[in-house]
Motif scaffolding. Structure first.
Motif, mmCIF file in Angstrom:
data_model
loop_
_atom_site.group_PDB
_atom_site.id
_atom_site.type_symbol
_atom_site.label_atom_id
_atom_site.label_comp_id
_atom_site.label_asym_id
_atom_site.label_seq_id
_atom_site.Cartn_x
_atom_site.Cartn_y
_atom_site.Cartn_z
ATOM 1 N N ALA A 1 0.838 -1.203 0.000
ATOM 2 C CA ALA A 1 0.000 0.000 0.000
ATOM 3 C C ALA A 1 0.870 1.248 0.000
ATOM 4 O O ALA A 1 1.727 1.417 0.876
ATOM 5 N N ALA A 2 0.633 2.110 -0.958
ATOM 6 C CA ALA A 2 1.368 3.379 -0.992
ATOM 7 C C ALA A 2 0.976 4.262 0.184
ATOM 8 O O ALA A 2 1.764 5.092 0.641
ATOM 9 N N SER A 3 -0.265 4.092 0.684
ATOM 10 C CA SER A 3 -0.740 4.853 1.833
ATOM 11 C C SER A 3 -1.533 3.928 2.749
ATOM 12 O O SER A 3 -2.641 3.498 2.395
ATOM 13 N N ASN A 4 -0.977 3.610 3.894
ATOM 14 C CA ASN A 4 -1.672 2.797 4.884
ATOM 15 C C ASN A 4 -3.020 3.419 5.271
ATOM 16 O O ASN A 4 -4.054 2.738 5.276
ATOM 17 N N PRO A 5 -3.079 4.728 5.571
ATOM 18 C CA PRO A 5 -4.370 5.318 5.947
ATOM 19 C C PRO A 5 -5.413 5.238 4.836
ATOM 20 O O PRO A 5 -6.585 4.949 5.114
ATOM 21 N N LEU A 6 -5.030 5.477 3.591
ATOM 22 C CA LEU A 6 -6.014 5.460 2.503
ATOM 23 C C LEU A 6 -6.544 4.052 2.248
ATOM 24 O O LEU A 6 -7.733 3.867 1.954
ATOM 25 N N LEU A 7 -5.677 3.051 2.354
ATOM 26 C CA LEU A 7 -6.149 1.677 2.191
ATOM 27 C C LEU A 7 -7.111 1.316 3.313
ATOM 28 O O LEU A 7 -8.189 0.757 3.073
ATOM 29 N N THR A 8 -6.742 1.636 4.552
ATOM 30 C CA THR A 8 -7.616 1.344 5.687
ATOM 31 C C THR A 8 -8.938 2.080 5.559
ATOM 32 O O THR A 8 -10.002 1.543 5.875
#
Length: 318
Positions: A268-275
């Motif tokens: 994931a390039a962005s943990n927050p955006l995936l979550t």
């Protein structure tokens, strides 16, 4: 469906960004315990968290985006007493206790709560379930990283004396290869990973004391090989902006004719955006479950897969 966001840290802001692409969901507002909050998204009404109860008839599901270390054990049961709620509680060792607390509040209010929704716990939990069912007599291993853990970073930031922090989870490469070959028998996650922390300390903070507190923090760092680095604010802003993460669930068994392996992985390039994307998908399921009278606290194991998408979209996946 009317949505509200509680908590405006990295995850809450990521949910607001993701909501801009959701045609089925309407944002009622964001709720924060901070006096002033920049959401990163235009035209988002922000209210004090203390006023959430006044919106009881205006919100279908609250996405609780606060931290697992200190906030979610307190705020999710409270929200569940008023609204359907989804959170991303990620302290695996305390998940059962959290479920029990939230369940009491949700059942009493005839609401539905989905907890521990994210990529792990969440998507990886489902991967482990299917792997254990489809590969009996095998072993499933979970490797996190290399990347930024939101939960562990939040735990660092909660300590007195910490101004900014990042925590990177790093899997032991040799253990990953052993798991794929079927020759790894160590299942203690503390031995399969190391944790690397970068801290910007507040002026005058006792760094030696901070390092001891970090390494002895139960459910987060205690038992792990943990490296603590104190750096300047300039170095932090220059070198630690990324919120990327990765992970693998690997199930393996040795059969009569060789080694069977199942693997589920993400980068994931962005943990927050995936979550955030996972939270939004399960918020739709949460509302459907409450409408069917499925009250109480649930996990991803209780969600009908078809509730995550529209019927016309699910049939394309058969």
């Amino acid at each position: 469906m009317k949505i509200a966001v509680a908590g405006l840290g990295n995850l809450g802001k990521a949910v607001l960004r993701s909501l801009e692409k959701e045609k089925e969901l309407e944002l009622v507002g964001a709720f924060s315990r901070r006096k002033k909050e920049y959401t990163g998204v235009t035209d988002v009404p922000v209210y004090p968290f203390s006023l959430l109860g006044e919106f009881k008839e205006k919100i279908d599901v609250v996405l609780n985006c606060m931290g697992s270390a200190h906030d979610l054990p307190e705020t999710t049961p409270y929200i569940a007493s008023l609204f359907n709620v989804v959170d991303s509680f990620d302290t695996h060792a305390l998940a059962q206790k959290h479920i029990e607390e939230v369940d009491r509040a949700a059942k009493k209010a005839k609401k539905t709560a989905l907890v521990s929704v994210g990529w792990d716990p969440g998507l990886f939990s489902l991967a482990r379930l299917y792997m254990n069912a489809g590969m009996p007599n095998g072993k499933a291993y979970t490797f996190w990283g290399q990347g930024v853990s939101q939960g562990h970073t939040d735990a660092l930031r909660s300590l007195d004396g910490v101004l900014f922090a990042r925590q990177y989870t790093v899997p032991v490469a040799a253990a990953v290869e052993q798991a794929k070959s079927g020759s790894l028998f160590e299942t203690d996650t503390e031995k399969l990973h190391r944790r690397v922390c970068y801290i910007v300390a507040k002026p005058g903070a006792d760094k030696e004391k901070l390092e001891r507190e970090i390494k002895e923090m139960p459910n987060y760092f205690k038992g792990y090989k943990t490296e603590v680095n104190f750096i300047t604010l300039e170095d932090f802003l220059r070198e630690h902006k990324s919120m990327a993460h990765a992970g693998h669930v690997i199930a393996c068994r040795k059969g009569e004719e060789g080694v069977d392996t199942l693997e589920f992985s993400l980068s994931a390039a962005s943990n927050p955006l995936l979550t955030a994307s996972v939270l939004l998908a399960f918020s739709k399921a949460c509302f459907k479950m409450q409408q069917r009278g499925e009250y109480g606290c649930k996990t991803v194991f209780d969600v009908r897969p078809a509730d995550l998408l529209e019927e016309k979209d699910t049939m394309k996946l058969l």
